[in-house]
Design a protein around this motif. Structure first.
Motif, PDB file in Angstrom:
ATOM      1  N   ASP A  71       0.766  -1.210  -0.052  1.00 22.25           N
ATOM      2  CA  ASP A  71       0.193  -0.010  -0.201  1.00 22.25           C
ATOM      3  C   ASP A  71       0.696   1.369   0.103  1.00 22.25           C
ATOM      4  N   PRO A  72       0.589   2.127  -0.970  1.00 21.56           N
ATOM      5  CA  PRO A  72       1.462   3.499  -1.008  1.00 21.56           C
ATOM      6  C   PRO A  72       1.142   4.179   0.450  1.00 21.56           C
ATOM      7  N   TYR A  73       0.261   4.008   1.101  1.00 14.62           N
ATOM      8  CA  TYR A  73       0.201   4.714   2.496  1.00 14.62           C
ATOM      9  C   TYR A  73       1.330   4.208   3.373  1.00 14.62           C
ATOM     10  N   ALA A  74       1.450   2.633   3.479  1.00 12.84           N
ATOM     11  CA  ALA A  74       2.300   2.139   4.027  1.00 12.84           C
ATOM     12  C   ALA A  74       3.736   2.430   3.556  1.00 12.84           C
ATOM     13  N   LYS A  75       4.184   2.329   2.271  1.00 14.50           N
ATOM     14  CA  LYS A  75       5.376   2.744   1.941  1.00 14.50           C
ATOM     15  C   LYS A  75       5.672   4.261   2.383  1.00 14.50           C
ATOM     16  N   ALA A  76       4.901   5.225   2.364  1.00 19.20           N
ATOM     17  CA  ALA A  76       4.855   6.398   2.534  1.00 19.20           C
ATOM     18  C   ALA A  76       5.305   6.972   3.955  1.00 19.20           C
ATOM     19  N   GLY A  77       5.004   5.628   4.975  1.00 17.66           N
ATOM     20  CA  GLY A  77       5.222   5.920   6.432  1.00 17.66           C
ATOM     21  C   GLY A  77       3.873   6.467   7.193  1.00 17.66           C
ATOM     22  N   LEU A  78       2.998   6.511   6.703  1.00 17.15           N
ATOM     23  CA  LEU A  78       1.695   7.199   7.037  1.00 17.15           C
ATOM     24  C   LEU A  78       1.345   6.537   8.512  1.00 17.15           C
ATOM     25  N   PHE A  79       1.372   5.286   8.693  1.00 12.22           N
ATOM     26  CA  PHE A  79       0.403   4.576   9.612  1.00 12.22           C
ATOM     27  C   PHE A  79       1.318   4.124  10.820  1.00 12.22           C
ATOM     28  N   ASP A  80       0.864   4.833  12.018  1.00 12.23           N
ATOM     29  CA  ASP A  80       1.389   4.384  13.266  1.00 12.23           C
ATOM     30  C   ASP A  80       1.480   3.046  13.716  1.00 12.23           C
ATOM     31  N   SER A  81       0.434   2.085  13.294  1.00 13.54           N
ATOM     32  CA  SER A  81       0.153   0.879  13.495  1.00 13.54           C
ATOM     33  C   SER A  81      -0.871   0.216  12.572  1.00 13.54           C
ATOM     34  N   VAL A  82      -0.472  -1.164  12.269  1.00 14.46           N
ATOM     35  CA  VAL A  82      -1.283  -1.681  11.238  1.00 14.46           C
ATOM     36  C   VAL A  82      -1.762  -3.225  11.835  1.00 14.46           C
ATOM     37  N   THR A  83      -2.860  -3.510  12.013  1.00 19.26           N
ATOM     38  CA  THR A  83      -3.342  -4.744  12.850  1.00 19.26           C
ATOM     39  C   THR A  83      -3.980  -5.722  11.729  1.00 19.26           C
ATOM     40  N   ILE A  84      -3.591  -6.668  11.482  1.00 14.15           N
ATOM     41  CA  ILE A  84      -3.969  -7.553  10.477  1.00 14.15           C
ATOM     42  C   ILE A  84      -4.783  -9.115  11.207  1.00 14.15           C
ATOM     43  N   ARG A  85      -6.132  -9.279  10.864  1.00  9.42           N
ATOM     44  CA  ARG A  85      -6.704  -9.952  11.417  1.00  9.42           C
ATOM     45  C   ARG A  85      -7.472 -11.096  10.365  1.00  9.42           C
ATOM     46  N   PRO A  86      -7.523 -12.431  10.639  1.00  9.82           N
ATOM     47  CA  PRO A  86      -8.754 -13.132   9.572  1.00  9.82           C
ATOM     48  C   PRO A  86      -9.929 -12.619  10.052  1.00  9.82           C
ATOM     49  N   TRP A  87     -10.922 -12.691   9.098  1.00 15.97           N
ATOM     50  CA  TRP A  87     -12.173 -12.037   9.370  1.00 15.97           C
ATOM     51  C   TRP A  87     -13.222 -13.018   8.522  1.00 15.97           C
ATOM     52  N   ARG A  88     -14.430 -13.282   9.193  1.00 19.03           N
ATOM     53  CA  ARG A  88     -15.358 -14.089   8.476  1.00 19.03           C
ATOM     54  C   ARG A  88     -16.726 -13.246   8.550  1.00 19.03           C
ATOM     55  N   ARG A  89     -17.357 -13.237   7.405  1.00 20.69           N
ATOM     56  CA  ARG A  89     -18.572 -12.583   7.279  1.00 20.69           C
ATOM     57  C   ARG A  89     -19.533 -13.381   7.626  1.00 20.69           C
ATOM     58  N   VAL A  90     -20.390 -12.632   8.541  1.00 20.59           N
ATOM     59  CA  VAL A  90     -21.396 -13.306   8.946  1.00 20.59           C
ATOM     60  C   VAL A  90     -22.855 -12.780   8.543  1.00 20.59           C
ATOM     61  N   TYR A  91     -22.888 -11.440   8.571  1.00 19.32           N
ATOM     62  CA  TYR A  91     -24.143 -10.552   8.139  1.00 19.32           C
ATOM     63  C   TYR A  91     -23.658  -9.543   7.217  1.00 19.32           C
ATOM     64  N   PRO A  92     -24.177  -9.068   6.199  1.00 14.50           N
ATOM     65  CA  PRO A  92     -25.610  -9.711   5.689  1.00 14.50           C
ATOM     66  C   PRO A  92     -24.952 -11.164   5.137  1.00 14.50           C
ATOM     67  N   LYS A  93     -25.823 -11.980   5.162  1.00 15.50           N
ATOM     68  CA  LYS A  93     -25.683 -13.514   4.630  1.00 15.50           C
ATOM     69  C   LYS A  93     -25.488 -13.399   2.906  1.00 15.50           C
ATOM     70  N   ALA A  94     -24.514 -13.951   2.729  1.00 13.37           N
ATOM     71  CA  ALA A  94     -24.157 -14.154   1.131  1.00 13.37           C
ATOM     72  C   ALA A  94     -25.140 -14.995   0.581  1.00 13.37           C
TER      73      ALA A  94
END
Length: 94
Positions: A71-94
């Protein structure tokens, strides 16, 4: 698998965000087929952007890390923190 990216801007970095916004949006557009949702986090008074929230399809955690690093924002040093987590969609139902 979907991954959630919670990115918090460094304090006082609005100029970095503004300077890299076009490249960031182009990066999202280039990956649009993988993006479930994306948008800025707003300040409490909604007057400015203070981070980003994205939900992106990635093969695994390593691919999610690579997406975040590209991400160009990350490359530019914009972020103080980045949290990445797996995510599961529950709603709305697909």
């Amino acid at each position: 698998m979907l991954f959630m990216f919670h990115c918090v801007d460094k304090a006082g970095a609005a100029d970095v965000r503004a300077a890299n916004r076009a490249e960031h949006l182009a990066y999202l557009e280039a990956n649009a087929d993988r993006i479930f949702a994306a948008g800025p986090l707003l300040s409490d008074d909604q007057s400015g952007m203070v981070g980003s929230l994205l939900i992106v399809e990635c093969a695994d955690a390593a691919a999610a890390q690579a997406f975040a690093a590209g991400d160009p924002y990350a490359k530019a040093g914009l972020f103080d923190s980045v949290t990445i987590r797996p995510w599961r969609r529950v709603y709305p139902k697909a």
